[in-house]
Motif scaffolding. Structure first.
Motif, short mmCIF file in Angstrom:
data_model
loop_
_atom_site.label_atom_id
_atom_site.label_comp_id
_atom_site.label_asym_id
_atom_site.label_seq_id
_atom_site.Cartn_x
_atom_site.Cartn_y
_atom_site.Cartn_z
N ARG A 2 0.13 -1.50 -0.36
CA ARG A 2 -0.26 0.11 -0.13
C ARG A 2 0.50 1.39 0.58
NH1 ARG A 2 -4.92 0.53 4.47
NH2 ARG A 2 -5.66 2.51 3.52
N THR A 41 0.96 4.37 -3.07
CA THR A 41 0.92 5.38 -2.20
C THR A 41 2.05 6.38 -3.86
OG1 THR A 41 0.19 5.19 -0.69
CG2 THR A 41 0.75 6.91 -1.42
N SER A 43 -3.82 10.32 -3.17
CA SER A 43 -3.66 10.91 -2.30
C SER A 43 -5.06 10.96 -0.59
CB SER A 43 -4.65 12.60 -2.44
OG SER A 43 -3.65 12.34 -3.79
N ASP A 72 -5.05 8.28 0.59
CA ASP A 72 -4.41 6.93 1.70
C ASP A 72 -3.28 7.39 2.10
OD1 ASP A 72 -4.82 4.50 2.53
OD2 ASP A 72 -3.65 3.40 1.10
N LEU A 73 -2.63 8.12 1.79
CA LEU A 73 -2.06 9.35 2.83
C LEU A 73 -2.38 9.75 4.25
CD1 LEU A 73 -0.33 11.66 0.57
CD2 LEU A 73 1.24 9.57 1.70
N ASN A 122 -4.81 8.82 5.72
CA ASN A 122 -5.14 7.38 6.53
C ASN A 122 -3.51 7.52 6.83
OD1 ASN A 122 -7.51 7.09 6.54
ND2 ASN A 122 -7.85 5.49 4.29
N GLU A 123 -2.52 6.90 6.15
CA GLU A 123 -0.87 6.59 6.28
C GLU A 123 -0.33 7.37 7.55
OE1 GLU A 123 1.12 5.98 3.02
OE2 GLU A 123 3.12 5.56 4.32
N TRP A 124 -0.74 9.10 7.34
CA TRP A 124 0.36 10.05 7.88
C TRP A 124 -0.96 10.54 9.29
CZ3 TRP A 124 4.77 10.44 7.31
CH2 TRP A 124 6.42 10.39 6.39
#
Lengths: 154, 154
Positions: free
Chosen positions: A19, A23, B45, B47-48, B50-52
């Protein structure tokens, strides 16, 4: 930790890493396309022509999953920017095929040269045996992605 | 074949495989975004976030490399589709942060569930030791992509 839990965790790790890699891949190509004056996904659609060779607009639509209208607009943008040319198929003059231009490949290669160099440097940290294992995994991942794309388009 | 040639070939193979995997990643996300009614790169974008974790529009712009205008339009589209919400930062009421919505994650997860399952199945073909090696390589590849994105944005 039980073996089962440890395997589950490894699988979750795989999904998380892909994932994150996905990204970054998408953001990188978005920025690369932007710097070439193209739409985010145009660059990779054009790259399919380099990978698979010249094809008709209909075939490119099938490969990319784009609608007829979108693929026509895509080819128009790529042709205007000098990345492809529409030509009559020498084997069947009734068909028009989209041909990638070598010059554009050079321009794209320049943009990707630093990435290619870093990738080559990374490879130097591994033995040939290790790389063979890693590439086998990546090839299988690529096939999975292709199958999942087919599924999604249905 | 000399050792040097064989290494060169392996490095070229790495670049080719990443290129193919990159193309498929981008086409898959393009189709996934399309099926959710989003622009091709919107999904990643989002998803960033969710990640950060939640961040301001300015911070998201820096992460994605998008211009102020593009990032505003992106947040508008994501908010309209219910994937994010604009909220006042509880730690600093003068800042507006973009918060990812859990419901949207679920919807996206459903879309990616078959891909996740196939990835887990692939992992089952490898030993834990092999997977550790492969994941290490992938993590390093992800870092390279992040560095190259930074370079491209300058």
């Amino acid at each position: 930790m039980s073996i089962r839990n440890s395997r589950n965790e490894l699988e979750q790790t795989a999904i998380r890493i892909f994932r994150q890699l996905g990204t970054r891949t998408i953001l990188f190509h978005q920025a690369a396309a932007q710097s070439l004056g193209l739409f985010p996904t145009d660059l990779k659609s054009a790259d399919l022509l380099n990978e698979w060779g010249p094809m008709t607009a209909g075939e490119l639509g099938k490969k990319t999953g784009l609608s007829t209208g979108s693929v026509t607009a895509l080819i128009d943008r790529l042709e205007k920017a000098g990345y492809v040319i529409r030509e009559k198929d020498p084997n069947d003059r009734r068909r028009v095929i989209i041909v990638p231009l070598t010059e554009s490949k050079k321009q794209v290669k320049q943009l990707f040269s630093s990435l290619s160099e870093s990738t080559a440097n990374l490879c130097r940290q591994y033995t040939e045996e290790e790389l063979t294992l890693i590439f086998d995994f990546l090839r299988k991942s690529s096939s999975i992605m292709e199958e999942e794309l087919e599924r999604l388009k249905q």
